[in-house]
Design an enzyme around this catalytic site. Sequence first.
Site, PDB file in Angstrom:
ATOM      1  N   CYS A  37      -3.753  10.662   0.058  1.00 38.45           N
ATOM      2  CA  CYS A  37      -2.750   9.994   0.017  1.00 38.45           C
ATOM      3  C   CYS A  37      -1.474   9.928  -0.305  1.00 38.45           C
ATOM      4  O   CYS A  37      -0.387   9.619   0.362  1.00 38.45           O
ATOM      5  CB  CYS A  37      -3.289   8.851  -1.160  1.00 38.45           C
ATOM      6  SG  CYS A  37      -5.200   8.467  -0.570  1.00 38.45           S
TER       7      CYS A  37
ATOM      8  N   LYS B 133       0.828  -1.180  -0.069  1.00 35.41           N
ATOM      9  CA  LYS B 133       0.120   0.091   0.139  1.00 35.41           C
ATOM     10  C   LYS B 133       0.885   1.264  -0.130  1.00 35.41           C
ATOM     11  O   LYS B 133       0.613   2.092  -0.802  1.00 35.41           O
ATOM     12  CB  LYS B 133      -0.927  -0.005   1.083  1.00 35.41           C
ATOM     13  CG  LYS B 133      -1.524   1.275   1.412  1.00 35.41           C
ATOM     14  CD  LYS B 133      -2.661   1.354   0.248  1.00 35.41           C
ATOM     15  CE  LYS B 133      -3.306   2.886   0.245  1.00 35.41           C
ATOM     16  NZ  LYS B 133      -4.184   3.421  -0.692  1.00 35.41           N
TER      17      LYS B 133
ATOM     18  N   ASN C 141       1.823   4.231  -3.503  1.00 33.94           N
ATOM     19  CA  ASN C 141       1.670   5.364  -3.581  1.00 33.94           C
ATOM     20  C   ASN C 141       2.997   6.265  -3.580  1.00 33.94           C
ATOM     21  O   ASN C 141       2.910   7.210  -4.119  1.00 33.94           O
ATOM     22  CB  ASN C 141       0.711   5.914  -2.263  1.00 33.94           C
ATOM     23  CG  ASN C 141      -0.734   5.710  -2.476  1.00 33.94           C
ATOM     24  OD1 ASN C 141      -1.060   5.432  -3.917  1.00 33.94           O
ATOM     25  ND2 ASN C 141      -1.531   5.909  -1.805  1.00 33.94           N
TER      26      ASN C 141
END
Length: 443
Positions: free
Chosen positions: A275, A221, A225
């Site tokens: 994010c 995860k 990003n």
Amino acid sequence: MPLDELLSRIQEKQARLAVVGLGYVGLPVACQFANCGFNVLGVEAQSERVEKINAGHSPIEGNEPGLDQLVAVVVSQGRLTATSDYAGLASCEVILICVETPVDDLHIPRYDALRRALMDLAPVLAAGALVIIESTVAPGTMEQLVLPLLQSDGKQVNRDFYLGNCPERVMPGKLLANLKGVSRVVGGMTPETAGVMAALYRHIVAADLDLSDCITAELVKTVENAYRDVQIAFANEVALICSRAGGNVWKVRELVNKSPGRQMHFPGAGVGGHCIPKDPWLLVHSVRGEDLPIQVIPAARATNNFMPQHVVNLLVEALHSADRDVRHARILVMGYTYLEDSDDTRNSPSEVLVGVLRSMGTEVVIHDPYVPGYQGALLDKARGCEAAVVMVKHAEYCNLDLNSLQEALTAPVLVDGRAVFSPERAAAAGLLYRCVGVDHRSG
Ligand code: SAJ
């Protein structure tokens, strides 16, 4: 309850679910599980959100296709109930935790919401319950923070409860579509737990469910990003080079991407959102203190954070070319959200740009078709301004008649942070034009 019994209850949609945190991650997932037949308890700290959801409305801002209707349906069916009281979790067999995990100014994770959720959950956690963290956390957090808090009163994972990490991959504007259509990494503390988690998510996810362990899920995860942030920073650095080397980064990017295996991202006025600016720091935090030369990820953040200042520099130079002083000018900023055709302003590069300009004494007028308070007729706001700065590529701006803009602006200067326009279009309208990544001296 033994794990195989929980598996059966999940497969038969009998297991009672809870979702802690009913924001842009928790609410869609709570609704989707409720919509496929589970009884879901939503636990939310903000009472006004609880009230709105129990009235059958979504409290999520912005255009989220289908979400408001879905909330109305599952609430009216009695399948989703929202509360601020953690006591109800005692009867839940699966608990998803979807709370915010920001980083502070020193790039340290702020786990206050996560810690509070876990400390409130631990005392009431039912025997044999499955806890799944959906929030994005720094790699290592499951072992070093989540597990100790859940075992704090003597409970033992894989004996008294089960634990996993299944990071969300939602995207604003596409919350429900992505929840169903984007693959997910299912990280269990044990392979058996990962299997039960997959059985749960299979009810709402049509895409791949990649079974793994917690550290892998945490890494995937934050890496996906950080990857995007580094790619954008590379494009921004090439833009800075082109702006002085006589080039046009937009043409360079187009031709670079014709080379096999290249996928240069878009340069621009900066990187915002909830994010991308945060997750690289969560990734780097996992090895804080280790004697490793972690340089690329922090440097990418610095490059992306510089871009609003770069746009200010373009504006100062352009106004100087028009014999104007930016400190005594009125400037129209076009776009205040962090992303085109969205109303989300979190970590917006425009916020940084406006702050810098105002600190210089510049008068700033803001337009954004999606942000209450900044809406209205663009040309009315442009009238009397020396220059306009485009920070977001909203569809409304793409069709703007530059001749009308030229008539409204007094310098008239147009600085383009997202290559919405072109040097040719701007010149035809008589505008003094600057664009990120384009060396205006090269004609
Ligand atoms: N940006 C650029 N150049 C690019 C792409 C984006 O400057 O080439 C800027 C945007 O203007 C914006 C910021 O970066 O200010 C973030 O844009 P984004 O397209 O990454 O949108 P986000 O922040 O909503 O990112 C989310 C992420 N999804 C999740 O974390 C689950 C990201 O992983 C997705 O790749 C992205 O959505 C997406 O593709 O829509």
